[in-house]
Motif scaffolding. Structure first.
Motif, PDB file in Angstrom:
ATOM      1  N   PRO A  59       0.802  -1.228   0.000  1.00 51.23           N
ATOM      2  CA  PRO A  59       0.000   0.000   0.000  1.00 51.23           C
ATOM      3  C   PRO A  59       0.831   1.272   0.000  1.00 51.23           C
ATOM      4  O   PRO A  59       1.935   1.312   0.545  1.00 51.23           O
ATOM      5  N   SER A  60       0.278   2.301  -0.610  1.00 49.52           N
ATOM      6  CA  SER A  60       0.834   3.640  -0.452  1.00 49.52           C
ATOM      7  C   SER A  60       0.389   4.159   0.908  1.00 49.52           C
ATOM      8  O   SER A  60      -0.749   3.936   1.331  1.00 49.52           O
ATOM      9  N   LEU A  61       1.292   4.847   1.594  1.00 51.33           N
ATOM     10  CA  LEU A  61       1.009   5.374   2.930  1.00 51.33           C
ATOM     11  C   LEU A  61       0.852   6.891   2.926  1.00 51.33           C
ATOM     12  O   LEU A  61       0.364   7.464   3.903  1.00 51.33           O
ATOM     13  N   ALA A  62       1.251   7.525   1.838  1.00 52.56           N
ATOM     14  CA  ALA A  62       1.190   8.983   1.754  1.00 52.56           C
ATOM     15  C   ALA A  62      -0.243   9.475   1.908  1.00 52.56           C
ATOM     16  O   ALA A  62      -1.169   8.925   1.309  1.00 52.56           O
ATOM     17  N   GLY A  63      -0.415  10.499   2.734  1.00 50.74           N
ATOM     18  CA  GLY A  63      -1.723  11.113   2.898  1.00 50.74           C
ATOM     19  C   GLY A  63      -2.715  10.318   3.724  1.00 50.74           C
ATOM     20  O   GLY A  63      -3.871  10.725   3.863  1.00 50.74           O
ATOM     21  N   GLN A  64      -2.263   9.201   4.285  1.00 51.91           N
ATOM     22  CA  GLN A  64      -3.167   8.397   5.118  1.00 51.91           C
ATOM     23  C   GLN A  64      -3.311   9.048   6.495  1.00 51.91           C
ATOM     24  O   GLN A  64      -2.402   9.734   6.969  1.00 51.91           O
ATOM     25  N   HIS A  65      -4.440   8.836   7.155  1.00 47.54           N
ATOM     26  CA  HIS A  65      -4.650   9.417   8.478  1.00 47.54           C
ATOM     27  C   HIS A  65      -3.601   8.877   9.455  1.00 47.54           C
ATOM     28  O   HIS A  65      -3.406   7.656   9.542  1.00 47.54           O
ATOM     29  N   PRO A  66      -2.927   9.755  10.192  1.00 50.22           N
ATOM     30  CA  PRO A  66      -1.851   9.285  11.073  1.00 50.22           C
ATOM     31  C   PRO A  66      -2.331   8.330  12.159  1.00 50.22           C
ATOM     32  O   PRO A  66      -1.619   7.383  12.512  1.00 50.22           O
ATOM     33  N   ASN A  67      -3.538   8.562  12.690  1.00 49.19           N
ATOM     34  CA  ASN A  67      -3.999   7.664  13.754  1.00 49.19           C
ATOM     35  C   ASN A  67      -4.352   6.281  13.207  1.00 49.19           C
ATOM     36  O   ASN A  67      -4.257   5.278  13.918  1.00 49.19           O
ATOM     37  N   TYR A  68      -4.740   6.212  11.929  1.00 49.33           N
ATOM     38  CA  TYR A  68      -4.970   4.901  11.312  1.00 49.33           C
ATOM     39  C   TYR A  68      -3.636   4.167  11.138  1.00 49.33           C
ATOM     40  O   TYR A  68      -3.535   2.967  11.425  1.00 49.33           O
ATOM     41  N   LEU A  69      -2.610   4.888  10.682  1.00 46.94           N
ATOM     42  CA  LEU A  69      -1.293   4.266  10.528  1.00 46.94           C
ATOM     43  C   LEU A  69      -0.754   3.807  11.879  1.00 46.94           C
ATOM     44  O   LEU A  69      -0.172   2.719  11.985  1.00 46.94           O
ATOM     45  N   GLU A  70      -0.950   4.631  12.910  1.00 49.28           N
ATOM     46  CA  GLU A  70      -0.521   4.234  14.259  1.00 49.28           C
ATOM     47  C   GLU A  70      -1.207   2.938  14.680  1.00 49.28           C
ATOM     48  O   GLU A  70      -0.565   2.028  15.219  1.00 49.28           O
ATOM     49  N   LYS A  71      -2.500   2.863  14.446  1.00 52.48           N
ATOM     50  CA  LYS A  71      -3.264   1.667  14.821  1.00 52.48           C
ATOM     51  C   LYS A  71      -2.703   0.426  14.133  1.00 52.48           C
ATOM     52  O   LYS A  71      -2.502  -0.619  14.771  1.00 52.48           O
ATOM     53  N   GLN A  72      -2.443   0.527  12.834  1.00 54.61           N
ATOM     54  CA  GLN A  72      -1.946  -0.636  12.099  1.00 54.61           C
ATOM     55  C   GLN A  72      -0.563  -1.060  12.593  1.00 54.61           C
ATOM     56  O   GLN A  72      -0.300  -2.253  12.803  1.00 54.61           O
ATOM     57  N   LEU A  73       0.332  -0.095  12.788  1.00 60.38           N
ATOM     58  CA  LEU A  73       1.682  -0.434  13.244  1.00 60.38           C
ATOM     59  C   LEU A  73       1.659  -1.056  14.640  1.00 60.38           C
ATOM     60  O   LEU A  73       2.376  -2.024  14.912  1.00 60.38           O
ATOM     61  N   LYS A  74       0.836  -0.506  15.518  1.00 56.70           N
ATOM     62  CA  LYS A  74       0.740  -1.064  16.873  1.00 56.70           C
ATOM     63  C   LYS A  74       0.181  -2.484  16.836  1.00 56.70           C
ATOM     64  O   LYS A  74       0.622  -3.358  17.595  1.00 56.70           O
ATOM     65  N   GLU A  75      -0.766  -2.720  15.947  1.00 56.17           N
ATOM     66  CA  GLU A  75      -1.374  -4.052  15.885  1.00 56.17           C
ATOM     67  C   GLU A  75      -0.454  -5.061  15.206  1.00 56.17           C
ATOM     68  O   GLU A  75      -0.485  -6.243  15.545  1.00 56.17           O
ATOM     69  N   PHE A  76       0.383  -4.611  14.282  1.00 57.39           N
ATOM     70  CA  PHE A  76       1.437  -5.494  13.765  1.00 57.39           C
ATOM     71  C   PHE A  76       2.404  -5.832  14.903  1.00 57.39           C
ATOM     72  O   PHE A  76       2.787  -6.993  15.096  1.00 57.39           O
ATOM     73  N   LYS A  77       2.798  -4.813  15.652  1.00 57.12           N
ATOM     74  CA  LYS A  77       3.758  -4.996  16.742  1.00 57.12           C
ATOM     75  C   LYS A  77       3.232  -5.965  17.794  1.00 57.12           C
ATOM     76  O   LYS A  77       3.991  -6.759  18.367  1.00 57.12           O
TER      77      LYS A  77
END
Length: 211
Positions: A59-77
């Motif tokens: 996926p492209s990450l540019a322009g994505q909502h930061p709190n959505y990206l945080e959620k995904q990274l935390k859930e991967f972690k």
């Protein structure tokens, strides 16, 4: 038809109300964009240094909502979302790293996508109206009329996203391979989608432009 529309409204409103983490403006204010850019260097091989992926399945990450990206990274972690490569990468990040990287990619400009002309008619139909016969909810109900998502509810931006990635995501939700969606909403929506519907709506959303 009225019952179907009412069920959509209840599902969407309920999910917004039950989203336990609706963003952290105070955390975003503390984000260090330069540190995020430096840490994002390792992400660039798959997602592009500016967040515009050159690889269809990533996926492209540019322009994505930061709190959505945080959620995904935390859930991967935390192994709540499964992907061998991303789990390994996320586990090297501190909570502050996640805030910084997410803020950095959110600030980048997403390159416009292009939809396959033959997919637009069906894709637009599903995106805007869903399929009331099979119970498929319109994508626009949660992701907005031009696919910009809903930041407080952590519904992601899907406009301009790689079609191949969106297809994979929807099929993973449908197959139960991905289960980190709020209130299992995407699992429920995708369960009744056919392959042609998934492919068409992915192409259509890839070509949507920001308002």
């Amino acid at each position: 038809m009225k019952k179907w529309l009412m069920s959509i409204s209840i599902m969407v409103l309920g999910s917004i109300a039950q989203a336990t983490d609706v963003g952290h403006p105070e955390q975003e204010a503390k984000a260090d964009l330069e540190a995020g850019k430096a840490k994002a260097a390792v992400c660039g091989g798959c997602h592009g240094m500016d967040g515009n992926s050159a690889i269809p399945n990533y996926p492209s990450l540019a322009g994505q909502h930061p709190n959505y990206l945080e959620k995904q990274l935390k859930e991967f972690k935390e192994n709540k979302r499964q992907d061998p490569m991303m789990v390994g990468q996320a586990q090297t990040l501190s909570d502050q790293d996640i805030i910084n990287v997410s803020a950095y990619f959110a600030q980048q400009e997403l390159a416009p996508g292009v939809a396959k002309p033959e997919a637009i008619a069906l894709g637009e139909k599903i995106f805007r109206g869903g399929n009331p016969v099979t119970g498929v909810t319109a994508c626009a109900a949660c992701h907005g009329p031009v696919g910009m998502g809903n930041r407080p509810a952590k519904f992601p931006r899907i406009s301009g996203q790689k079609a191949a990635y969106t297809i994979k995501a929807l099929k993973d939700f449908r197959a139960g391979k991905r289960k980190n969606d709020i209130n299992s909403m995407m699992q429920g929506v995708s369960a009744n989608m056919t392959d042609p519907e998934i492919e068409a709506v992915a192409e259509y959303s890839a070509g949507l432009a920001k308002e």
